[in-house]
Design a protein around this motif. Structure first.
Motif, short mmCIF file in Angstrom:
data_model
loop_
_atom_site.label_atom_id
_atom_site.label_comp_id
_atom_site.label_asym_id
_atom_site.label_seq_id
_atom_site.Cartn_x
_atom_site.Cartn_y
_atom_site.Cartn_z
N LEU A 102 0.84 -1.20 0.00
CA LEU A 102 0.00 0.00 0.00
C LEU A 102 0.87 1.25 0.00
O LEU A 102 1.81 1.35 0.79
CB LEU A 102 -0.90 -0.03 1.26
N SER A 157 -9.49 0.85 2.49
CA SER A 157 -9.57 0.99 1.04
C SER A 157 -8.75 -0.11 0.37
O SER A 157 -9.19 -0.76 -0.59
CB SER A 157 -9.10 2.39 0.63
N TYR A 158 -7.56 -0.36 0.91
CA TYR A 158 -6.68 -1.42 0.39
C TYR A 158 -7.38 -2.78 0.43
O TYR A 158 -7.26 -3.58 -0.50
CB TYR A 158 -5.39 -1.43 1.23
N ASN A 184 -10.33 -3.48 0.03
CA ASN A 184 -11.37 -3.63 -1.01
C ASN A 184 -10.81 -3.77 -2.41
O ASN A 184 -11.56 -3.80 -3.38
CB ASN A 184 -12.31 -2.43 -0.99
N ARG A 185 -9.50 -3.78 -2.54
CA ARG A 185 -8.90 -3.85 -3.87
C ARG A 185 -8.75 -5.31 -4.29
O ARG A 185 -8.57 -6.19 -3.46
CB ARG A 185 -7.50 -3.21 -3.88
N GLU A 186 -8.78 -5.53 -5.59
CA GLU A 186 -8.49 -6.87 -6.10
C GLU A 186 -7.10 -6.83 -6.72
O GLU A 186 -6.89 -6.16 -7.74
CB GLU A 186 -9.52 -7.28 -7.14
N ARG A 187 -6.16 -7.51 -6.12
CA ARG A 187 -4.78 -7.47 -6.59
C ARG A 187 -4.57 -8.58 -7.60
O ARG A 187 -4.40 -9.74 -7.24
CB ARG A 187 -3.82 -7.58 -5.40
N SER A 189 -9.85 -11.54 -13.17
CA SER A 189 -10.66 -11.78 -11.96
C SER A 189 -11.06 -13.24 -11.84
O SER A 189 -11.07 -13.81 -10.76
CB SER A 189 -11.96 -10.98 -12.05
N GLU A 230 -0.74 -0.94 -4.39
CA GLU A 230 -2.04 -0.26 -4.45
C GLU A 230 -1.85 1.19 -4.00
O GLU A 230 -1.24 1.44 -2.96
CB GLU A 230 -3.05 -0.96 -3.52
N TYR A 259 -3.11 4.97 -2.79
CA TYR A 259 -4.18 5.64 -2.04
C TYR A 259 -3.80 7.10 -1.83
O TYR A 259 -2.71 7.38 -1.34
CB TYR A 259 -4.37 4.94 -0.69
#
Ligand code: IPE
Ligand code: IPE
Ligand code: MG
Length: 261
Positions: free
Chosen positions: A188, A232-233, A235-238, A244, A210, A212
């Motif tokens: 992050l 917020s991190y 909720n991310r899709e890495r 996906s 990610e 922010y």
């Protein structure tokens, strides 16, 4: 020296709490200006935000915190501000190092130190030596650091040590010479102060981090703000380049191995 896997070569394990957070602590001057105070008061208050952030990272189980304190371009600022920042840096190290050590924090400083005065260089070295065997949070302070400097410096060091690699070398050859070679890449990145740019921070290491951005000015940043960034991190899709669907199927394969409820 450990050779940690690179996110472009191996897909890293992703934990719910980021293992490594990198922060551009921006907005000190504007914080002070809003209060009709000189910019340096903002820098002074910024030290308290850093203290609170270190404590919060430790409590949340973050393993590495890397903060941008002075960029290779910040020498362009007025002489008075630069010299205030240097003396603040020295004072902060002198004042805080005992408590960092007591809290098992490993302090590291990255960047080109040769431009700092002897006293500051010695204090930096002493602080690193004192805390080098600590096993808690690793706090890295980037001072006279630039992402381009880091890459150039690594290439020079590699070729000095291995002239035979001049015509061809790999990411793995270079990695041990980068300044963050002992840490996983940041999960992050946080920038306070509203600007949406990297300003030459960790260009190499942020490849799959990610990002922010918050308008909160650094002196107003606290544990709550850090928790917002982490939420917020989470909720991310890495995806690291995958789709996906691939992620969902690797997740369900992992779950198949678990006992049913
Ligand atoms: C960040 O705050 C601290 C340093 C760059 C040393 P600034 O001093 O950049 O504050 P703003 O961005 O001017 O408000
Ligand atoms: C980045 O902030 C560097 C640090 C926070 C140490 P700056 O305030 O120097 O960045 P720019 O000039 O707005 O890009
Ligand atoms: Mg700024």
């Amino acid at each position: 020296m450990t050779n940690l896997p690179s996110s472009t070569r191996v897909i890293p394990d992703v934990a719910r709490v980021p293992r490594h957070i990198a922060i551009i602590m921006d907005g000190n001057g504007r914080w002070a200006k809003k209060r009709f105070m000189p910019r340096i008061m903002g820098h002074q208050r910024g030290v308290e935000s850093l203290r609170a952030t270190v404590r919060a990272c430790r409590d949340l189980g973050v393993e590495y915190l890397t903060v941008f304190a002075f960029s290779s371009e910040n020498w362009r600022r007025p002489v008075d501000e630069v010299s205030f920042l240097m003396s603040l840096f020295l004072k902060m190290l002198e004042r805080e190092v005992a408590s960092l050590h007591k809290n098992n924090i490993h302090l590291k400083i990255i960047g080109d130190r040769s431009r700092f005065d002897d006293k500051l260089q010695k204090t930096m070295n002493d602080a690193e030596t004192l805390t080098k065997n600590n096993t808690g949070l690793t706090l890295t302070i980037a001072a006279n650091y630039g992402g381009r400097w880091d890459v150039m410096h690594a290439v020079h060091s590699l070729l000095q040590n291995h002239p035979e690699l001049a015509t061809s070398f790999s990411e793995e050859d270079l990695q041990p010479y980068m300044s963050m070679s002992d840490a996983p890449e940041p999960d992050l990145f946080v920038r306070t102060g509203g600007e949406k740019r990297i300003s030459n921070f960790m260009l190499w290491q942020l490849a799959y981090t990610e990002l922010y951005f918050t308008d909160t000015l650094w002196p107003a940043f606290d544990r709550k703000e850090l928790e917002k960034a982490i939420a917020s991190y989470q909720n991310r899709e890495r995806r690291f380049g995958r789709t996906s669907e691939q992620l969902a199927s690797s997740q369900s394969k992992m779950n198949e191995g678990e006992p049913r409820a």
